[in-house]
Design a protein around this motif. Structure first.
Motif, PDB file in Angstrom:
ATOM      1  N   VAL A  12       0.847  -1.191   0.000  1.00 40.94           N
ATOM      2  CA  VAL A  12       0.000   0.000   0.000  1.00 40.94           C
ATOM      3  C   VAL A  12       0.886   1.245   0.000  1.00 40.94           C
ATOM      4  O   VAL A  12       0.643   2.194  -0.733  1.00 40.94           O
ATOM      5  N   ALA A  13       1.930   1.221   0.845  1.00 36.54           N
ATOM      6  CA  ALA A  13       2.829   2.377   0.977  1.00 36.54           C
ATOM      7  C   ALA A  13       4.162   1.916   1.537  1.00 36.54           C
ATOM      8  O   ALA A  13       4.271   0.850   2.138  1.00 36.54           O
ATOM      9  N   ARG A  14       5.166   2.774   1.333  1.00 35.98           N
ATOM     10  CA  ARG A  14       6.498   2.553   1.915  1.00 35.98           C
ATOM     11  C   ARG A  14       6.873   3.799   2.703  1.00 35.98           C
ATOM     12  O   ARG A  14       6.593   4.918   2.269  1.00 35.98           O
ATOM     13  N   MET A  15       7.537   3.582   3.840  1.00 33.64           N
ATOM     14  CA  MET A  15       7.961   4.704   4.688  1.00 33.64           C
ATOM     15  C   MET A  15       9.420   4.520   5.056  1.00 33.64           C
ATOM     16  O   MET A  15       9.860   3.406   5.325  1.00 33.64           O
ATOM     17  N   SER A  16      10.115   5.638   5.100  1.00 32.49           N
ATOM     18  CA  SER A  16      11.502   5.616   5.540  1.00 32.49           C
ATOM     19  C   SER A  16      11.762   6.856   6.385  1.00 32.49           C
ATOM     20  O   SER A  16      11.429   7.970   5.986  1.00 32.49           O
ATOM     21  N   ALA A  17      12.365   6.638   7.529  1.00 34.50           N
ATOM     22  CA  ALA A  17      12.712   7.758   8.408  1.00 34.50           C
ATOM     23  C   ALA A  17      14.215   7.985   8.373  1.00 34.50           C
ATOM     24  O   ALA A  17      14.780   8.503   9.314  1.00 34.50           O
ATOM     25  N   GLY A  18      14.859   7.638   7.268  1.00 34.39           N
ATOM     26  CA  GLY A  18      16.303   7.808   7.146  1.00 34.39           C
ATOM     27  C   GLY A  18      16.709   9.259   7.313  1.00 34.39           C
ATOM     28  O   GLY A  18      16.058  10.031   8.010  1.00 34.39           O
TER      29      GLY A  18
END
Length: 161
Positions: free
Chosen positions: A54-60
């Motif tokens: 559905v979605a991708r998240m990155s807190a890099g």
């Protein structure tokens, strides 16, 4: 349990804000809510339903959110293959895009092909204006479920078609 699992990541925190909104879509479609999960990867996390992202998240170094393309483009988002990619000040801001993620999840559910037109519960489903099949996987593959969701009732006291 290792010590790092005691602390939630930014991705986990963002998912906990988004999950109730995504569950609304699944419940409205009588879909199996247990198939929704956060799938951690090496440099990002995916929000997945079954085997569909559905979605991708990155807190890099920079917080990014990529949402599966829906019917409407997302203002300020760059196109990245089948996703709209956004750079966010903080991953917690992903909740602002919950409606777009709900639309993406709905499109995943809508693409599930129907295996049959209706089951033996069609009369009870018509009266309830909802799918009553206790087998969520079977319900998701029912063509009549899609008609009911669209407000079309073919049988019983609520017949409108």
């Amino acid at each position: 349990m290792d010590q790092t699992s005691l602390f939630a990541t930014s991705e986990q925190n963002a998912y906990s804000l988004l999950e109730p909104r995504l569950l609304e879509v699944l419940e409205a479609n009588w879909a199996d809510t247990s198939l929704l999960r956060l799938d951690p990867r090496k440099s990002y996390c995916s929000i997945v339903y079954g085997s569909s992202v559905v979605a991708r998240m990155s807190a890099g170094a920079t917080a990014t959110l990529s949402i599966l393309k829906g019917r409407e483009p997302i203002d300020g988002a760059a196109e990245d293959g089948n996703f709209y990619k956004l750079v966010l000040p903080d991953l917690a801001d992903a909740v602002r895009y919950a409606p777009q993620m709900q639309e993406a999840l709905q499109s995943i559910l809508d693409r599930v092909p129907k295996d049959f037109s209706c089951c033996s519960r069609f009369q009870a489903c018509s009266d309830a204006k909802a799918c009553l099949n206790p087998n969520k996987d079977m319900a998701l593959r029912c063509g009549y479920r899609k008609a009911l969701r669209a407000g079309k009732v073919y049988f019983g006291e609520n017949r409108n078609v």
